[in-house]
Design an enzyme around this catalytic site. Structure first.
Site, mmCIF file in Angstrom:
data_model
loop_
_atom_site.group_PDB
_atom_site.id
_atom_site.type_symbol
_atom_site.label_atom_id
_atom_site.label_comp_id
_atom_site.label_asym_id
_atom_site.label_seq_id
_atom_site.Cartn_x
_atom_site.Cartn_y
_atom_site.Cartn_z
ATOM 1 C CG ASP A 172 -2.093 0.921 1.123
ATOM 2 O OD1 ASP A 172 -2.452 1.325 -0.002
ATOM 3 O OD2 ASP A 172 -2.683 1.250 2.173
ATOM 4 C CG HIS A 255 -5.126 3.138 -3.915
ATOM 5 N ND1 HIS A 255 -3.773 3.354 -3.863
ATOM 6 C CD2 HIS A 255 -5.478 2.640 -2.694
ATOM 7 C CE1 HIS A 255 -3.318 3.021 -2.659
ATOM 8 N NE2 HIS A 255 -4.329 2.577 -1.937
ATOM 9 C CG HIS A 258 -7.317 -2.081 -4.186
ATOM 10 N ND1 HIS A 258 -8.456 -1.461 -3.697
ATOM 11 C CD2 HIS A 258 -7.088 -3.118 -3.347
ATOM 12 C CE1 HIS A 258 -8.881 -2.085 -2.621
ATOM 13 N NE2 HIS A 258 -8.062 -3.093 -2.389
ATOM 14 C CG HIS A 272 -5.855 -2.038 0.638
ATOM 15 N ND1 HIS A 272 -6.869 -1.493 -0.111
ATOM 16 C CD2 HIS A 272 -4.887 -1.082 0.713
ATOM 17 C CE1 HIS A 272 -6.550 -0.268 -0.478
ATOM 18 N NE2 HIS A 272 -5.354 0.012 0.008
#
Length: 378
Positions: A172, A255, A258, A272
């Site tokens: 992340d 992101h 994601h 994540h």
């Protein structure tokens, strides 16, 4: 000249044993804290939390939590806050528990605090929550007018958490610099609602540097259940610097990809940060980043244990239907991919996803790294 905004939590506390000091830091925020923690987390740290609050003469109530920060979970916490006359809510544990606590605290108009038990994401510091469906599919971002009043992370607890949580946090946080620099080159606003500040972009780069210097040694420390300077630096990069960097520096393609991947059942069970890291790989390909930078990123990610291929998130080149769906979801209106300094289409994402598989395999073979293993959803 454009408006810039930098936003941050009021207080950030990090170090071994600080969980026992939670009461001291909570006392000024409000009476009768409501602590949100699932049974696993409470079994691990409930005794330390209870002792610390008791030492500060603070009465509290603890409520359990499921797996995801869903709209229903948030509404349930709001009812609990109001019926119990709680003055502050504490998200204790993983990112979803923290996100649910933030969202409920905002709706109930009380203070909120983030107490992560692993450095698994940069969610704790931010003034937003990621809301999911019951099945773990990304639903929406919710934005709040202020950041948490307190973020407290005990590195002794992090050292005793599963190492995969730290690996996910590193994934992340690695995205933070790649996304922040892309946002700085473009014209889009950040999650804070304006153009990025230079300080946020610099903090994003500092997170990148600290991770490259310390992440592998930090993983060794967690394997040994030891708190070391490398672990402290990595926790700060994953939690504080990445949090400040993404919120005031900007999110971009990584992101968005994601979020799109969460809709593919094959990816379920991944953290994540693991899905974000594939997104970062794809973003670098979309940008046409220099060959050495992409290849070094693939090598470092592989050493850390992060995915850079479709295979490692449960997909294959033959899964055209799923890859097309992911590509379309990544570019829907409002997604962060539109912060890129050029227009990105679904076809471009689809091509880059496929390229990531081939490119990563070639780099690994040339640098003597293991081949990717297929992820099995659970």
């Amino acid at each position: 000249m454009p408006t810039t905004i930098f936003t941050s939590p009021s207080t950030y506390v990090q170090g071994p044993g600080v969980l026992e000091e939670l009461g001291t830091h909570l006392a000024p925020l409000g009476a009768n804290p409501l602590i949100v923690a699932d049974d696993t987390v409470w079994d691990l740290v409930g005794e330390s939390v209870s002792a610390g609050l008791k030492a500060a003469d603070i009465a509290f109530e603890r409520v359990g939590f499921g797996r995801y920060a869903t709209p229903e979970a948030v509404d349930s916490l709001v009812e609990k806050i109001r019926s119990g006359s709680h003055g502050v809510i504490v998200g204790l544990g993983g990112g979803s528990a923290i996100d649910a606590a933030k969202a409920a605290g905002h709706l109930a108009d009380i203070r909120w605090a983030s107490v992560p038990t692993a450095a698994s994401s940069d969610a704790p510091t931010s003034a937003l929550s990621v809301i999911y469906t019951e099945d773990g599919e990304f639903l929406e971002y919710r934005f709040f007018p202020r950041n948490p009043d307190l973020v407290l992370i005990d590195t002794a607890v992090v050292a005793n958490a599963p190492v995969r949580f730290l690996v996910g946090g590193i994934g992340d946080a690695l995205a933070t610099w790649i996304e922040a620099r892309a946002t700085a080159r473009g014209r889009s606003d950040t999650m804070a609602g304006a153009r990025p500040t230079r300080s946020a972009t610099a903090l994003a780069h500092l997170a990148w540097e600290l991770l490259h210097e310390n992440a592998l040694a930090a993983i060794d420390a967690v394997e040994a259940k030891a708190v070391t300077p490398a672990l402290e630096a990595t926790v700060e990069a994953c939690t504080l610097l990445s949090g400040l960097g993404f919120e005031s520096g900007g999110l971009a393609a990584a992101h968005a990809i994601h979020n799109a991947l969460t809709a593919a059942p094959q990816t379920h069970g991944l953290t994540h940060g693991e899905k974000v890291n594939l997104g970062t790989t794809v973003q670098l390909i979309l940008e046409g980043a220099e060959r050495e930078e992409i290849e070094d990123f693939i090598e470092f990610s592989t050493l850390v244990g992060l995915p850079t291929t479709l295979t490692e998130v449960g997909l294959t080149l033959e899964d055209e239907k799923e890859l097309r769906a992911v590509s379309e979801a990544a570019v829907v209106e409002g997604e962060t991919i539109h912060a890129m300094p050029f227009e990105v289409t679904a076809e471009m994402v689809y091509t880059a996803l496929r390229a990531a598989e081939q490119l990563s395999r070639r780099v690994r073979a040339r640098r003597g790294l293991p081949e990717p293993e297929l992820h099995t959803a659970h």
